[in-house]
Scaffold this motif. Structure first.
Motif: not given
Length: 277
Positions: A119-120, A143-144, A197-198, A173-175
């Protein structure tokens, strides 16, 4: 250099409104902004000393007029956000200057990355910035969460510069990631990136899960050949839980029935034998 979003007292000469287009003009307008402030203070001091603004005004007005005429035409504000010093307007009739009426916080940008990939985030705005004293501050709300509420964010000391990379990306890292652009410690814009993130887990983890499921489904090949346990009466009576009151009653009933059956059989045998004689 002070940046104001509303009217502030400034010394003026004409009625035209001027601004800049390039980074070089950014520096020039910043200097002109400071000159306006200094000119106002000097004019007030000189007026107090001479007792009248009419005496102090002509020289100051001529000096400021020459500075204003060197500026280029006005540059429109570039949406959607940011304090754009390069688009500062000097309103000469009202003796004040203004910047774009845009919020400091930019809209949240959505970034979707597969698990295990990179991710960038690029902290870049569409309006010109000064060449020096520009700094970037990064923070993260985990925590999304998809938010712009500052209370949820925590600083990222290791993130520096306008470009940040995360690799490999994990579900943790979702957030929302936030970047603050500062000039001389003053905020110019705040950008937000929501990372989603998928995708399936990495190959190694997938293989481990497959092996685990195979272990759960595993059974011995010779399971059919295992003979069931058929304990004898003595083995059953030797068990600690065998001599309960219920089991003793059942055992007594079985013994009584067996004795009665044996008695009947013996009596029937002798009767048959004697009847034959």
């Amino acid at each position: 250099m002070e940046r104001t979003r509303g009217p502030a007292p400034r010394r003026a000469v004409g009625e035209e409104t001027l601004t800049t287009r390039t980074t070089g003009d950014y520096e020039e307008r910043s200097r002109l902004h400071d000159t306006f402030t200094q000119m106002t203070l000097s004019l007030q001091e000189e007026a107090v000393a001479r007792g009248s603004f009419e005496v102090a005004f002509p020289a100051a007005a001529e000096k400021m007029k020459r500075a204003i005429l060197q500026l280029k035409k006005v540059q429109p504000c570039i949406p959607p956000c940011g304090i754009q010093e390069a688009s500062r307007r000097f309103h000469c009739r009202g003796c004040y200057s203004t910047v774009c009426d845009l919020p400091l916080d930019c809209p949240v940008q959505d970034v979707t990355v597969g698990r295990g990939d990179q991710a960038m985030f690029s902290c870049v705005v569409g309006f010109p910035l000064a060449e020096e004293e520009i700094a970037y501050s990064w923070s993260f709300a985990g925590g999304g969460l998809r938010t712009r509420d500052a209370s949820y964010f925590r600083g990222m000391p290791r993130a520096r510069g306008y470009l940040v990379r995360i690799r490999p990306v994990q579900p943790t890292h979702r957030g929302t990631f936030s970047c603050m652009i500062l000039h001389d410690q003053r905020p110019l814009a705040r950008l937000y990136f929501f990372l989603n993130v998928t995708g399936p887990p990495p190959r190694g983890e997938t293989e481990l899960q497959v092996q685990f499921r195979e272990v759960l489904r595993w059974a011995p090949r010779d399971a059919e050949m295992i003979e069931p346990w058929r304990p004898s009466l003595g083995e059953l009576l030797a068990l600690p839980e065998a001599l309960t009151l219920g089991n003793l009653a059942v055992l007594a009933a079985v013994i009584g029935l067996a004795s009665a059956a044996a008695t009947v059989l013996v009596w029937a045998f002798f009767r048959w034998y004697l009847s034959g004689d």
